[in-house]
Each structure stands twice: as structure tokens, then as C-alpha cells.
Design an enzyme around this catalytic site. Sequence first.
Site, PDB file in Angstrom:
ATOM      1  N   TRP A  57       0.833  -1.208   0.000  1.00 19.96           N
ATOM      2  CA  TRP A  57       0.000   0.000   0.000  1.00 19.96           C
ATOM      3  C   TRP A  57       0.870   1.262   0.000  1.00 19.96           C
ATOM      4  O   TRP A  57       0.652   2.169  -0.811  1.00 19.96           O
ATOM      5  CB  TRP A  57      -0.953  -0.032   1.187  1.00 19.96           C
ATOM      6  CG  TRP A  57      -1.968   1.080   1.199  1.00 19.96           C
ATOM      7  CD1 TRP A  57      -2.292   1.936   0.176  1.00 19.96           C
ATOM      8  CD2 TRP A  57      -2.817   1.448   2.293  1.00 19.96           C
ATOM      9  NE1 TRP A  57      -3.281   2.810   0.561  1.00 19.96           N
ATOM     10  CE2 TRP A  57      -3.622   2.533   1.858  1.00 19.96           C
ATOM     11  CE3 TRP A  57      -2.982   0.970   3.589  1.00 19.96           C
ATOM     12  CZ2 TRP A  57      -4.567   3.140   2.685  1.00 19.96           C
ATOM     13  CZ3 TRP A  57      -3.923   1.568   4.407  1.00 19.96           C
ATOM     14  CH2 TRP A  57      -4.703   2.634   3.960  1.00 19.96           C
ATOM     15  N   TYR A 111      -4.255   0.550  -4.511  1.00 21.39           N
ATOM     16  CA  TYR A 111      -3.004   1.067  -3.964  1.00 21.39           C
ATOM     17  C   TYR A 111      -2.341   1.927  -5.043  1.00 21.39           C
ATOM     18  O   TYR A 111      -1.569   1.446  -5.866  1.00 21.39           O
ATOM     19  CB  TYR A 111      -2.075  -0.057  -3.548  1.00 21.39           C
ATOM     20  CG  TYR A 111      -2.558  -0.914  -2.396  1.00 21.39           C
ATOM     21  CD1 TYR A 111      -3.674  -0.560  -1.640  1.00 21.39           C
ATOM     22  CD2 TYR A 111      -1.892  -2.089  -2.043  1.00 21.39           C
ATOM     23  CE1 TYR A 111      -4.110  -1.348  -0.590  1.00 21.39           C
ATOM     24  CE2 TYR A 111      -2.318  -2.867  -0.985  1.00 21.39           C
ATOM     25  CZ  TYR A 111      -3.431  -2.500  -0.260  1.00 21.39           C
ATOM     26  OH  TYR A 111      -3.859  -3.284   0.789  1.00 21.39           O
ATOM     27  N   TYR A 156      -3.347  -7.958   8.017  1.00 17.25           N
ATOM     28  CA  TYR A 156      -2.668  -6.742   7.574  1.00 17.25           C
ATOM     29  C   TYR A 156      -2.461  -5.767   8.722  1.00 17.25           C
ATOM     30  O   TYR A 156      -2.978  -5.951   9.815  1.00 17.25           O
ATOM     31  CB  TYR A 156      -3.415  -6.091   6.407  1.00 17.25           C
ATOM     32  CG  TYR A 156      -4.765  -5.479   6.704  1.00 17.25           C
ATOM     33  CD1 TYR A 156      -4.872  -4.162   7.168  1.00 17.25           C
ATOM     34  CD2 TYR A 156      -5.951  -6.168   6.470  1.00 17.25           C
ATOM     35  CE1 TYR A 156      -6.095  -3.573   7.413  1.00 17.25           C
ATOM     36  CE2 TYR A 156      -7.191  -5.586   6.696  1.00 17.25           C
ATOM     37  CZ  TYR A 156      -7.259  -4.288   7.170  1.00 17.25           C
ATOM     38  OH  TYR A 156      -8.492  -3.700   7.410  1.00 17.25           O
ATOM     39  N   LEU A 163       2.327  -3.470  11.798  1.00 17.27           N
ATOM     40  CA  LEU A 163       2.917  -2.480  12.704  1.00 17.27           C
ATOM     41  C   LEU A 163       1.956  -1.334  13.005  1.00 17.27           C
ATOM     42  O   LEU A 163       2.377  -0.272  13.453  1.00 17.27           O
ATOM     43  CB  LEU A 163       4.224  -1.945  12.118  1.00 17.27           C
ATOM     44  CG  LEU A 163       5.330  -2.983  11.943  1.00 17.27           C
ATOM     45  CD1 LEU A 163       6.579  -2.343  11.325  1.00 17.27           C
ATOM     46  CD2 LEU A 163       5.682  -3.648  13.271  1.00 17.27           C
ATOM     47  N   CYS A 164       0.665  -1.589  12.776  1.00 21.62           N
ATOM     48  CA  CYS A 164      -0.367  -0.585  13.091  1.00 21.62           C
ATOM     49  C   CYS A 164      -0.018   0.772  12.461  1.00 21.62           C
ATOM     50  O   CYS A 164       0.059   1.793  13.134  1.00 21.62           O
ATOM     51  CB  CYS A 164      -0.547  -0.459  14.594  1.00 21.62           C
ATOM     52  SG  CYS A 164      -2.121   0.310  15.080  1.00 21.62           S
ATOM     53  N   ARG A 198      -2.625   8.036   8.234  1.00 23.85           N
ATOM     54  CA  ARG A 198      -2.642   8.185   9.692  1.00 23.85           C
ATOM     55  C   ARG A 198      -3.415   9.418  10.145  1.00 23.85           C
ATOM     56  O   ARG A 198      -3.827   9.506  11.296  1.00 23.85           O
ATOM     57  CB  ARG A 198      -1.203   8.205  10.210  1.00 23.85           C
ATOM     58  CG  ARG A 198      -0.543   6.836  10.154  1.00 23.85           C
ATOM     59  CD  ARG A 198       0.939   6.890  10.392  1.00 23.85           C
ATOM     60  NE  ARG A 198       1.639   7.460   9.253  1.00 23.85           N
ATOM     61  CZ  ARG A 198       2.962   7.436   9.106  1.00 23.85           C
ATOM     62  NH1 ARG A 198       3.710   6.878  10.037  1.00 23.85           N
ATOM     63  NH2 ARG A 198       3.527   7.960   8.046  1.00 23.85           N
ATOM     64  N   GLN A 202      14.064  -0.174   5.521  1.00 25.48           N
ATOM     65  CA  GLN A 202      13.100  -0.656   6.502  1.00 25.48           C
ATOM     66  C   GLN A 202      13.169  -2.168   6.659  1.00 25.48           C
ATOM     67  O   GLN A 202      12.786  -2.706   7.702  1.00 25.48           O
ATOM     68  CB  GLN A 202      11.685  -0.229   6.096  1.00 25.48           C
ATOM     69  CG  GLN A 202      11.429   1.268   6.209  1.00 25.48           C
ATOM     70  CD  GLN A 202      10.048   1.651   5.701  1.00 25.48           C
ATOM     71  OE1 GLN A 202       9.617   1.224   4.633  1.00 25.48           O
ATOM     72  NE2 GLN A 202       9.352   2.469   6.469  1.00 25.48           N
TER      73      GLN A 202
END
Length: 338
Positions: free
Chosen positions: A27, A63, A210, A213-214, A233, A292
Site C-alpha cells: 500500500w 493502492y 494486515y 505495525l499498526c 494516519r 526498513q
Amino acid sequence: MEVASHMEYVKLPGTDMTSSALALGTWPIGGALWGGTDEQKSLRTLQRAFDSGFTCIDTANDYGYGKAQELVGRAVKQAGNRDRILLSDKCAINWTQDGSLYRDGSRARLTEEIDLALKRLQTDYIDIFHVHWPDPSTPMAETAEAMRQIKESGRIRAVGVSNFTVDQIAAFEQVCPVDVIQPPFNLFEQQTLTSLEPVLEGRDIAVMTYSALCRGLLSTAAPQDKDRDIDVRSMDPKFQSPHMEHYQQAVQALDTLARERFDKRVIHLALRWLIDRGETHLPIWAARDPEQLNVVSELWDFQIDDDTMREIDRIIAQHIGESFGPEGFMAPPLASEL
């Protein structure tokens, strides 16, 4: 579970597929609601994932309005590893000329989407094809029948449903069996998968999840302020006061626990927690930057024991209590609601 030097692998129940213990989510690579995309960095991220042992890539048509699919297709073609990669894709989302997304589970849309997905991904089949969100404006039987026919045509290997309730899965399965379910699941969002226990009981069904890692909240003990106002977010109550402060306190406590017991950080704890949970077969971890993925090599030299599992539960209960999932702010509207 087979163990490699830099990745673990798992057989997906109810299928003939074996996958890396983590799937790469795309995404953020698509750019939409994530502050845009950098194509070359995205391709490097995908290549780093392959090098790190990832064999499952999860994407969707919405996406970046197909951008993520195109990048995944390019990366797989460049790597020449299609026979070793599981492609997980999603459908039943449409958009208006101005880019407003909406749910569309119609037969016509699903037929259009599978053709577009195969073209963008540069493949003649997709391993797992999910209905991304249920569309109450379309009869469930129509959506399920379209998915059944797509599978019978050989263009997909497995049918998945994402963000479905128990009742919605039951209605879908009156027409088409479900091979894979994909709810949100992470340390801070456990309730949706818990609500699906009646579907899982006594069944051989694969569980992808999914938001590992929130949406980045569990990636570091430091406050997550960067770009919060320009991406997804900004819609998440967890990133708004007073909730944000409570979640940050929980993250810091979890980070301390990870350091003291395993000499790790909260990101390792959050990902290993998903791998070590028996009800989770394939967590999806989204990344948009090659660096990452450096943490991947640090996940395989420890496991979370029962006592640590209980301590994690205690920390979450102490700082957060009852949480809430992403359904309320991430679900696209119906066409009639635009």
C-alpha cells in the site's frame, strides 16, 4: 515450519501453497494516502524483499490506482522469480474520475479488475485474489459467483475475503468457498480476528493479516509525527490526542520489554508476536524503503514465550484497555455515499 538463515516459511492451511512467514505489503509503495511514491525506491524495496526471503507480495488495485500492481509486476519480471512468488491481490474497489474510491463488488467490476490485475502484474494467474471490502450495495451472491467463476477459469488459485464479518463470510460461502481470510491484526488491533473465531473453528483455512505495525505506530519507541497529516494516519484516531499519548506509552513499555528480555526493539517484538501467534499464518508487513527491511534478519534468533505473551497483554491493558480497529476510518464508502 521450515527455518532458513534469514526467513521462516509456512504452509498455508487448506491450500497447496508455501509462503515466507511474512508477506510484503505494498500500500505505501502505491503512494496514495502515503505521501506519493518513488518508483526506483519502490523497485529497490521489492528487490530487497526478495533478497531477504520474502516469497509473498500483497497488493491491490486501489493502492495508487494500480501503481503498486504495476511496480510489483515490474519487480517480479526483473527478478525472474514468478514461479517462486505468491502474488496476493485484491478487488471490489472502484473510483470516480476525481479519484474518490468506493466499494464495487459487481460482477462487471470484478471481471474488469482481474483482467487489469493480470496485465499490470504481468502474469497469467494470481495466487490469492481477495474481495477487499464487502459491498452491501451488490448482492453477496453476485460477488461470490463472480469470484467462483474467476477461480474456475484458472486465473486465480485461491479466493480470499478481507474485512468481512462472520455473517458476510457465511453468505459468501453459500455460493463460493473461502480459502483465505484477511482481517487487520497487530498488537493494538486484535478484536477483528477474535470476532472471526466462529469461521476458523474446525476449519482448514489460511489467515493472512494486515497492518502488522499498526501503520507505523509499532515501528519505533519514538513519537510517530513525521508526515502524519498527509497520509492515512491523519484519519486514524490512534494518532490523535488523547489516544496518541496512551499508545506511545504502551509502545515505550513494549520497547523496554523487548530490550530487557531479548535485546531487541519494539518492532522486532511486534513482528515476532505475529509470527508466534498460532492463529496467524501469514502477517503482511508493509514497507516503502529498502532500509526498513534491514530488521528482517533480526527476527529469527528468538521466540516469544508464554510469559512474555502474558506481559504484553498486561502492558496493553494497562495503557490502552479496549482498542478499536481500522474499519471505521479505512473502509471506502458505498457508491451511494459519495
